[in-house]
Write a protein that holds these residues in place. Structure first.
Motif, PDB file in Angstrom:
ATOM      1  N   LEU A 175     -10.640  -0.119  96.973  1.00 50.52           N
ATOM      2  CA  LEU A 175     -11.905  -0.412  97.648  1.00 50.52           C
ATOM      3  C   LEU A 175     -12.197   0.629  98.726  1.00 50.52           C
ATOM      4  CD1 LEU A 175     -14.188  -2.560  97.723  1.00 50.52           C
ATOM      5  CD2 LEU A 175     -12.966  -3.624  99.626  1.00 50.52           C
ATOM      6  N   GLU A 176     -13.397   1.202  98.639  1.00 47.68           N
ATOM      7  CA  GLU A 176     -13.819   2.216  99.596  1.00 47.68           C
ATOM      8  C   GLU A 176     -14.939   1.721 100.505  1.00 47.68           C
ATOM      9  OE1 GLU A 176     -14.984   5.500  97.197  1.00 47.68           O
ATOM     10  OE2 GLU A 176     -12.962   5.887  96.422  1.00 47.68           O
ATOM     11  N   GLU A 177     -15.823   0.901  99.954  1.00 49.58           N
ATOM     12  CA  GLU A 177     -17.003   0.462 100.719  1.00 49.58           C
ATOM     13  C   GLU A 177     -17.185  -1.039 100.618  1.00 49.58           C
ATOM     14  OE1 GLU A 177     -21.894   1.008 100.761  1.00 49.58           O
ATOM     15  OE2 GLU A 177     -20.662   2.210  99.400  1.00 49.58           O
ATOM     16  N   ALA A 193      -8.052  -9.619 107.862  1.00 45.82           N
ATOM     17  CA  ALA A 193      -8.972  -9.749 106.717  1.00 45.82           C
ATOM     18  C   ALA A 193      -8.908  -8.545 105.793  1.00 45.82           C
ATOM     19  CB  ALA A 193     -10.404  -9.948 107.217  1.00 45.82           C
ATOM     20  N   PHE A 194      -8.676  -7.360 106.358  1.00 43.72           N
ATOM     21  CA  PHE A 194      -8.688  -6.134 105.566  1.00 43.72           C
ATOM     22  C   PHE A 194      -7.280  -5.595 105.332  1.00 43.72           C
ATOM     23  CE2 PHE A 194     -12.658  -6.223 108.124  1.00 43.72           C
ATOM     24  CZ  PHE A 194     -13.524  -6.538 107.078  1.00 43.72           C
ATOM     25  N   ARG A 195      -6.308  -6.490 105.347  1.00 42.37           N
ATOM     26  CA  ARG A 195      -4.914  -6.106 105.083  1.00 42.37           C
ATOM     27  C   ARG A 195      -4.438  -6.732 103.779  1.00 42.37           C
ATOM     28  NH1 ARG A 195      -1.867  -3.881 109.316  1.00 42.37           N
ATOM     29  NH2 ARG A 195      -2.991  -3.756 111.310  1.00 42.37           N
ATOM     30  N   GLU A 201      -0.294  -3.877 105.090  1.00 37.08           N
ATOM     31  CA  GLU A 201      -1.025  -2.688 105.515  1.00 37.08           C
ATOM     32  C   GLU A 201      -2.526  -2.850 105.276  1.00 37.08           C
ATOM     33  OE1 GLU A 201       0.409  -0.115 107.011  1.00 37.08           O
ATOM     34  OE2 GLU A 201       2.383  -1.085 106.842  1.00 37.08           O
ATOM     35  N   HIS A 202      -3.310  -2.047 106.019  1.00 39.95           N
ATOM     36  CA  HIS A 202      -4.746  -2.027 105.766  1.00 39.95           C
ATOM     37  C   HIS A 202      -5.015  -1.511 104.357  1.00 39.95           C
ATOM     38  CE1 HIS A 202      -5.126  -1.914 110.296  1.00 39.95           C
ATOM     39  NE2 HIS A 202      -5.991  -2.852 109.969  1.00 39.95           N
ATOM     40  N   LEU A 203      -6.134  -1.943 103.774  1.00 41.90           N
ATOM     41  CA  LEU A 203      -6.512  -1.483 102.443  1.00 41.90           C
ATOM     42  C   LEU A 203      -6.541   0.047 102.435  1.00 41.90           C
ATOM     43  CD1 LEU A 203      -9.371  -4.000 101.588  1.00 41.90           C
ATOM     44  CD2 LEU A 203      -6.917  -4.196 101.118  1.00 41.90           C
ATOM     45  N   ALA A 204      -5.853   0.626 101.475  1.00 41.14           N
ATOM     46  CA  ALA A 204      -5.518   2.044 101.511  1.00 41.14           C
ATOM     47  C   ALA A 204      -6.716   2.989 101.549  1.00 41.14           C
ATOM     48  CB  ALA A 204      -4.626   2.379 100.316  1.00 41.14           C
ATOM     49  N   ARG A 205      -7.810   2.645 100.844  1.00 45.52           N
ATOM     50  CA  ARG A 205      -8.921   3.596 100.725  1.00 45.52           C
ATOM     51  C   ARG A 205     -10.202   3.137 101.412  1.00 45.52           C
ATOM     52  NH1 ARG A 205      -8.615   6.355  94.689  1.00 45.52           N
ATOM     53  NH2 ARG A 205      -6.403   6.908  94.758  1.00 45.52           N
ATOM     54  N   LEU A 206     -10.147   2.056 102.115  1.00 48.47           N
ATOM     55  CA  LEU A 206     -11.343   1.527 102.766  1.00 48.47           C
ATOM     56  C   LEU A 206     -11.764   2.448 103.912  1.00 48.47           C
ATOM     57  CD1 LEU A 206     -13.316  -0.878 102.782  1.00 48.47           C
ATOM     58  CD2 LEU A 206     -11.842  -1.941 104.494  1.00 48.47           C
ATOM     59  N   MET A 229     -11.830   5.506 109.677  1.00 48.26           N
ATOM     60  CA  MET A 229     -13.089   4.972 109.169  1.00 48.26           C
ATOM     61  C   MET A 229     -14.203   6.010 109.275  1.00 48.26           C
ATOM     62  SD  MET A 229     -12.130   2.038 108.136  1.00 48.26           S
ATOM     63  CE  MET A 229     -13.720   1.335 107.665  1.00 48.26           C
ATOM     64  N   GLU A 230     -15.009   6.112 108.208  1.00 50.02           N
ATOM     65  CA  GLU A 230     -16.156   7.011 108.204  1.00 50.02           C
ATOM     66  C   GLU A 230     -17.412   6.304 108.700  1.00 50.02           C
ATOM     67  OE1 GLU A 230     -16.503   8.515 104.257  1.00 50.02           O
ATOM     68  OE2 GLU A 230     -14.554   9.521 104.291  1.00 50.02           O
ATOM     69  N   PHE A 231     -17.470   4.992 108.494  1.00 48.77           N
ATOM     70  CA  PHE A 231     -18.620   4.219 108.970  1.00 48.77           C
ATOM     71  C   PHE A 231     -18.209   2.774 109.204  1.00 48.77           C
ATOM     72  CE2 PHE A 231     -22.011   1.182 107.942  1.00 48.77           C
ATOM     73  CZ  PHE A 231     -22.949   1.525 108.897  1.00 48.77           C
TER      74      PHE A 231
END
Length: 314
Positions: A175-177, A193-195, A201-206, A229-231
């Motif tokens: 998951l990226e976006e 929530a995002f682990r 660990e945090h989601l690898a590609r988010l 994070m990019e956004f």
């Protein structure tokens, strides 16, 4: 004749007032895109289409579809894109998508879905899942277990979804976006929530998360790997700029386009970005420990003053 408008590789039957399609419908060969949008269809029946290995896109959007029966699309084995948005779906048969093994994009937005069965996605290859504008009340902890290659997930404008639970997206390593903004009702996001539930660990590609336009008053520093994070969209939330949000000040967010947490409370901070507040304005209570350096600075200053007072008293 049913098929009257054909492009180079498409069949367009949109807006023809159709309220029913015959079971076992034979589509002309050689056409990859098939559109039945903007009609009055109410159901997609089992075995709706006869075997066709050319169709990769089926548009059933803007109809009145309330039912998709088991293996309704099994006759389209190479289908990659299915548009079922803007219909009347309140639920989906868990076997509705069986037989469409290459399905990569599924649009179920603007329906009336309150619950989804995780088995709906078994034996698909979904990379993009659009669920915005549905009254989902909660996300089943196992909802995404059969879409491990999911890259984009849209949960925007869900007015009944109040909370993202711990490990809500566990297993989505691709998951990226993630979009959860635009007039939603989220009031709480669990720090995990995002682990991933297994690795922790945090989601690898988010790299992109939109939480704008919800009812969030605060979020944890541990919620996201902010540095990569990019956004992150956080605007239009009623942020309470208290000690729990002190971590977001003083350059804690590393990039120039850092999320703009604009305070709605306390009154003295209304309309100001949390990054512009001074340590004293957070009103931290005794015993609070923060990692931004602000509270630590308060403690050091307090100790220094106490020492001076003690010396003068002597």
């Amino acid at each position: 004749m049913l098929f009257t408008r054909q492009g180079p590789r498409s069949i367009d039957c949109a807006g023809r007032g159709l309220d029913n399609l015959p079971v076992g419908l034979t589509l002309p060969g050689g056409f990859s895109a098939v559109t039945f949008g903007e009609n009055k269809l109410t159901e997609v029946k089992r075995g709706q289409f006869r075997w066709n290995t050319a169709a990769t896109m089926l548009n059933l959007s803007h109809n009145l579809v309330a039912t998709v029966e088991s293996r309704a699309l099994a006759g389209l084995p190479v289908l990659q894109t299915l548009l079922l948005d803007h219909n009347q779906l309140t639920g989906l048969n868990p076997e509705a998508l069986q037989g469409v093994y290459e399905l990569a994009l599924l649009d179920l937005s603007f329906n009336r879905l309150r619950v989804l069965d995780p088995s709906l996605f078994v034996n698909t290859d979904i990379r993009v899942l659009l669920l915005s504008h549905n009254p989902l009340v909660k996300l089943d902890p196992m909802l995404f277990m059969f879409v491990p290659r999911l890259r984009r997930l849209d949960l925007s404008s869900m007015r009944s979804l109040r909370r993202l639970e711990a490990h809500a997206f566990s297993g989505l390593d691709q998951l990226e976006e993630l979009r959860c903004g635009s007039g939603g009702a989220l009031a709480e996001v669990h720090p995990a929530a995002f682990r991933d539930a297994i690795s922790g660990e945090h989601l690898a590609r988010l790299v992109s998360v939109d939480l704008a336009g919800n009812n969030l008053t605060g979020v944890s520093r541990d919620m996201l790997p902010w540095g990569r994070m990019e956004f992150v969209g956080v605007e239009q939330n009623p942020w309470t700029c208290d000690c729990d949000m002190a971590w977001a000040a003083g350059g804690a967010l590393p990039h120039e386009d850092a999320p703009s947490f604009v305070c709605e409370k306390p009154r003295a901070a209304v309309g100001r970005p949390v990054s512009n507040l001074t340590a004293a304005e957070f009103g931290c209570q005794d015993g609070f420990v923060a990692s931004t350096g602000f509270v630590a600075g308060i403690v050091v200053s307090t100790v220094a003053v106490a020492v001076v007072v003690a010396v003068v008293t002597k």
